[in-house]
Design a protein around this motif. Sequence first.
Motif, PDB file in Angstrom:
ATOM      1  N   ILE A   1       6.909   3.261   4.318  1.00 20.32           N
ATOM      2  CA  ILE A   1       7.689   2.128   3.804  1.00 20.32           C
ATOM      3  C   ILE A   1       8.614   1.598   4.902  1.00 20.32           C
ATOM      4  O   ILE A   1       8.736   0.393   5.101  1.00 20.32           O
ATOM      5  N   ALA A   2       9.244   2.514   5.635  1.00 20.72           N
ATOM      6  CA  ALA A   2      10.135   2.098   6.717  1.00 20.72           C
ATOM      7  C   ALA A   2       9.379   1.364   7.808  1.00 20.72           C
ATOM      8  O   ALA A   2       9.869   0.362   8.357  1.00 20.72           O
TER       9      ALA A   2
ATOM     10  N   ASP B   1       0.919   4.093  -2.967  1.00 19.30           N
ATOM     11  CA  ASP B   1       0.643   5.503  -2.726  1.00 19.30           C
ATOM     12  C   ASP B   1       1.788   6.396  -3.168  1.00 19.30           C
ATOM     13  O   ASP B   1       1.585   7.571  -3.452  1.00 19.30           O
ATOM     14  N   GLY B   2       2.968   5.844  -3.208  1.00 17.74           N
ATOM     15  CA  GLY B   2       4.126   6.566  -3.723  1.00 17.74           C
ATOM     16  C   GLY B   2       4.461   7.823  -2.950  1.00 17.74           C
ATOM     17  O   GLY B   2       4.844   7.774  -1.798  1.00 17.74           O
ATOM     18  N   ALA B   3       4.280   8.956  -3.567  1.00 15.09           N
ATOM     19  CA  ALA B   3       4.736  10.219  -2.993  1.00 15.09           C
ATOM     20  C   ALA B   3       3.907  10.661  -1.796  1.00 15.09           C
ATOM     21  O   ALA B   3       4.403  11.401  -0.952  1.00 15.09           O
ATOM     22  N   THR B   4       2.653  10.224  -1.682  1.00 15.29           N
ATOM     23  CA  THR B   4       1.819  10.728  -0.590  1.00 15.29           C
ATOM     24  C   THR B   4       2.224  10.150   0.756  1.00 15.29           C
ATOM     25  O   THR B   4       2.119  10.825   1.767  1.00 15.29           O
ATOM     26  N   GLY B   5       2.658   8.914   0.784  1.00 11.59           N
ATOM     27  CA  GLY B   5       3.025   8.299   2.053  1.00 11.59           C
ATOM     28  C   GLY B   5       4.452   8.579   2.449  1.00 11.59           C
ATOM     29  O   GLY B   5       4.775   8.718   3.618  1.00 11.59           O
TER      30      GLY B   5
ATOM     31  N   LEU C   1       0.823  -1.209   0.000  1.00 18.15           N
ATOM     32  CA  LEU C   1       0.000   0.000   0.000  1.00 18.15           C
ATOM     33  C   LEU C   1       0.860   1.264   0.000  1.00 18.15           C
ATOM     34  O   LEU C   1       0.531   2.247  -0.661  1.00 18.15           O
ATOM     35  N   ALA C   2       1.970   1.232   0.739  1.00 21.75           N
ATOM     36  CA  ALA C   2       2.852   2.397   0.784  1.00 21.75           C
ATOM     37  C   ALA C   2       3.517   2.635  -0.564  1.00 21.75           C
ATOM     38  O   ALA C   2       3.666   3.777  -1.004  1.00 21.75           O
TER      39      ALA C   2
END
Length: 72
Positions: free
Chosen positions: A43-44, A34-38, A30-31
Amino acid sequence: MLNEFMGMIGGGIAFLGGALIVWGAVRFGLAVRDGATGGGAEIATAVSMIVGGAVIIAAAAYFGTLDTSWAG
């Protein structure tokens, strides 16, 4: 009897670790989607959840190797 109990506890701990890995993988997907928004924080968090699940599974495997011969 203690060996059976230890096996059940170890299996339950391993199951929880596996569930944590799966949930971390879902959050990672999901992270990334969402790419740039999250950003990198999501991700970490997902990667640390996956690694934490792997550590829990390793602890469960070690728990299963404990010597219970003293219990009779």
